[in-house]
Enzyme design. Structure first.
Site, PDB file in Angstrom:
ATOM      1  NE  ARG A 298       7.944  13.609 -18.161  1.00  0.00           N
ATOM      2  CZ  ARG A 298       7.025  14.517 -17.847  1.00  0.00           C
ATOM      3  NH1 ARG A 298       6.010  14.196 -17.079  1.00  0.00           N
ATOM      4  NH2 ARG A 298       7.134  15.758 -18.286  1.00  0.00           N
TER       5      ARG A 298
ATOM      6  CG  ASP B 207      -5.077  18.667 -17.423  1.00  0.00           C
ATOM      7  OD1 ASP B 207      -4.210  19.512 -17.706  1.00  0.00           O
ATOM      8  OD2 ASP B 207      -4.848  17.675 -16.711  1.00  0.00           O
ATOM      9  CD  GLU B 208      -1.756  17.002 -20.156  1.00  0.00           C
ATOM     10  OE1 GLU B 208      -1.136  17.739 -20.938  1.00  0.00           O
ATOM     11  OE2 GLU B 208      -1.218  16.372 -19.235  1.00  0.00           O
TER      12      GLU B 208
ATOM     13  CD  GLN C 120       4.923  18.461 -20.546  1.00  0.00           C
ATOM     14  OE1 GLN C 120       4.892  17.284 -20.182  1.00  0.00           O
ATOM     15  NE2 GLN C 120       4.610  19.450 -19.730  1.00  0.00           N
TER      16      GLN C 120
ATOM     17  CE  LYS D 211      -0.629  18.934 -16.801  1.00  0.00           C
ATOM     18  NZ  LYS D 211      -1.832  18.158 -16.494  1.00  0.00           N
ATOM     19  CB  THR D 212      -3.158  18.423 -11.233  1.00  0.00           C
ATOM     20  OG1 THR D 212      -2.707  17.773 -12.430  1.00  0.00           O
ATOM     21  CG2 THR D 212      -4.406  17.715 -10.740  1.00  0.00           C
TER      22      THR D 212
END
Length: 658
Positions: A591, A213-214, A244, A29-30
């Site tokens: 993770r 973002d997020e 998330q 996504k970044t």
């Protein structure tokens, strides 16, 4: 655009209206945000100075800024806004706070300042737990974007009326101090943008395209800030993952992702499902677990990587046995060439770290425990910060009370109480009262002399602030305030003195990094920093909570305490918050880049009594074909046990040979 998959490419090129990118864990996504910023600038759709990218941590903002800088011209990178929600809110307040009566140089109260004020407003003898609860209630109201007046109107119970009244008195005190708290950095900008059309139009002109973002972690006030900035046209891209969303306990509202579709009917939804981090076996397990939660937009993560090793499930006798097994496996993994820093131990609560630390220490494994005392929480650093707050904002009574005791002077609690009473009567701040001869004459000569000397030092430093750099002002403050000499007095050893002095010097060096910025503005920026902004801990095994692991990745991940009552947590089970606990488990599972270990204990001792424990229900939701439990392959178990024992023995022998 090289390297983007089709879904990422679509997300980058969708620039004509509102866009929601549902980005699964490890889906890049970044990269999408970075490439989209570069595309907006290069295509001429939006100049860099009118683009803002908002994320949740200073670390994430810094990393995003560095990545974007490599994709665009240096001049464009300088004009681009990449910040946290709270940094943007601070900027809005610094420019338009006067509309709400704030003067330049206002202070930002931290959690300790908040608690001190709330304690002072509550009846004497109120216990700490009740003070913390009230602090949390007020924070919750602010995260909903409610003013004290709105909170009083909505109060429906005796308790809510009590909280709303406290909120009003607390906010009145902040206004008197020309101060705001952390939650106000969102609530007040929302108030400005929603109530002042001139300011709203000016900020929409400044920010022509917004990337968030997020987005699943936004609270109600942050969502309102987003809407106020983008207006009806909705030139924005929100990137988030409903799977998330793990911060409801601090006000996050995952339903904001659903609200976007209602508020912006033209919203384009794009899913990023290709994962670049995990093996397919881990992804199949993660998909199976999270599928138990209800979804409006279900995602199925996949990868071009191979299946990888099965997920190891360990049944342990107790927490000590669990810690020993984890430490031994970490040592064995490191001997196979995996650096210490590529391994992490995750747990639900910080109290679970104690047996783990003991086991790691026994094998001489270097580790870093997240959540230790943050740099900006150290006493000497907070003392310097309080002086800086007072220098830039003479009305900050909370800063005055800490500064006048750093170092301690001949001013006791009784004298300070009298000073405060006279200051309130004369409608003066404590510093202004301490500078008034008529006020000082009513105190004992000793206290009056101490306050007079303190006020003179503050005024002298205020004058020096106009000519010195911010870093040099900190250095002069440390000496002229008597703080450095006090370090010597308080130090238990020469090393303790040097540590305190080094911490103060490090703060000065942080200020050295800024140019042409006032002390007040820098002080406000520092108030937004956290311990996570001080860089990585180096080549050490990481120990952290599951919440802290979000956004990180490691070669090997060990999740301990996978018991019902721990993960999922018993409080969450009682409150019906199982879905969020499942999302937390999903975050932990995703993770890992290679190896995943899930362990649980069969029993625990509590209050001298031994209790039996059940494995987490989330383990039972994992597909059996993706797991490897002890006993499934006796030969492999024996070989791994042999390797682990050999690694542990090698560590002990190496220590004995020193």
């Amino acid at each position: 655009m090289r390297g983007l998959n089709p879904a990422q490419h679509q997300a980058v090129h969708a620039t004509e209206g509102p866009v929601l990118v549902l980005a699964g864990a490890g889906s890049g996504k970044t990269s999408v945000i970075v490439e989209k910023i570069a595309h907006l600038i290069r295509s001429g759709r939006m100049p860099a100075k009118r683009i803002a990218a908002i994320t949740f941590t200073n670390k994430s903002a810094r990393e995003m800024r560095e990545r974007v800088a490599k994709r665009i011209k240096a001049d464009d990178a300088e004009q681009l806004t990449v910040s946290t929600f709270h940094s943007l809110g601070l900027k809005i307040l610094q420019i338009d706070g006067h509309r709400l009566g704030f003067r330049r140089g206002f202070s930002i109260f931290d959690a300790d300042d908040q608690q001190a004020q709330i304690k002072d407003l509550l009846p004497r003898g109120t216990k700490g737990d009740e003070i913390s609860r009230m602090q949390g209630f007020i924070s919750g109201l602010k995260n909903r974007g409610l003013s004290p007046e709105q909170a009083e109107e909505l109060a429906a119970s005796v308790r809510e009326v009590e909280v709303a009244a406290l909120y009003r008195r607390y906010q009145e005190r902040l206004t008197t101090f020309n101060a705001v708290d952390f939650d106000d950095l969102i609530r007040l900008p929302v108030q400005i943008l929603e109530n002042f059309e001139e300011a709203r139009l000016a900020w929409r002109e400044r920010i022509g395209y917004l990337l968030v973002d997020e987005c699943q972690d936004t609270n109600d006030a942050q969502y309102r800030l987003l809407r106020a900035l983008v207006g009806e046209r909705g030139l924005f891209t929100c990137v988030g993952d409903d799977d998330q969303s793990i911060y409801a306990w601090r006000g996050a509202n995952p339903d904001n992702l659903l609200s976007l579709a209602n508020d912006y009917p033209a919203l384009q939804i794009i899913k990023l499902e290709q994962n670049y981090r995990c093996t397919n076996r881990v992804l199949r397990a993660a998909n199976a677990v999270i599928a138990n939660n209800p979804h409006t937009h279900l995602k199925t993560l996949w990868s071009e990587r191979n299946d990888g090793d099965r997920i190891r499930i360990w049944e342990c006798k107790d927490a000590e046995h669990e810690a020993q097994r984890v430490a031994a496996q970490i040592h064995a993994t490191q001997l196979q060439g995996v650096p210490w820093g590529d391994m992490v131990i995750l747990f639900r609560g910080n109290h679970q770290s104690r047996p783990l630390e003991k086991a790691l220490q026994l094998l001489k494994i270097p580790y870093h425990l997240n959540g230790g005392t943050a740099f900006l929480d150290r006493a000497e650093v907070k003392d310097v910060m309080s002086w800086l707050r007072l220098i830039s904002n003479p009305d900050d009574d909370a800063a005055f009370l800490r500064s006048v005791a750093a170092p301690k002077r001949d001013v006791g609690a009784t004298s300070l109480g009298k000073l405060a009473k006279m200051a309130r009567y004369a409608n003066l701040s404590l510093l202004r009262a301490a500078s008034d001869i008529s006020v000082l004459k009513q105190l004992t000569p000793r206290a009056a002399a101490g306050l007079d000397q303190f006020a003179a030092t503050v005024h002298r430093l205020q004058g020096r602030a106009r000519s010195l750099s911010a870093g040099d002002l900190v250095r002069e403050l440390i000496v002229s305030s008597g703080m450095e000499q006090n370090f010597r007095v308080l130090a238990k050893s020469p090393g303790d003195f040097e540590r305190r002095k080094a911490n103060a010097e490090e703060l000065a060096e942080w200020f050295d990094g800024a140019r042409n910025v006032s002390v007040g503005d820098l002080n406000a920026q520092l108030a937004l920093l956290t311990n996570a902004d001080r860089g990585e801990p180096g080549n050490q095994v990481r120990l952290m909570t599951l919440h802290a692991s979000k956004g990180l990745e490691f070669h090997s991940v060990f999740v301990v305490g996978c018991n019902d009552g721990t993960l999922p947590h018993e409080t969450a089970l009682d409150e019906g918050a199982l879905e969020e606990e499942r999302r937390l488990f999903y975050v932990a599972v995703t993770r890992t880049q290679s190896n995943l270990y899930l362990s649980y204990a069969k029993r625990v001792k509590r209050y001298g009594q031994e209790l039996s424990l059940e494995p987490s229900r989330f383990i039972e939701e994992l597909p059996a074909d993706e797991l490897e439990r002890e006993g499934d392959d006796p030969a492999a178990d024996a070989e791994r046990s042999k390797q682990t024992r050999a690694a542990a023995m090698a560590a002990i022998m190496a220590e004995l040979g020193r």
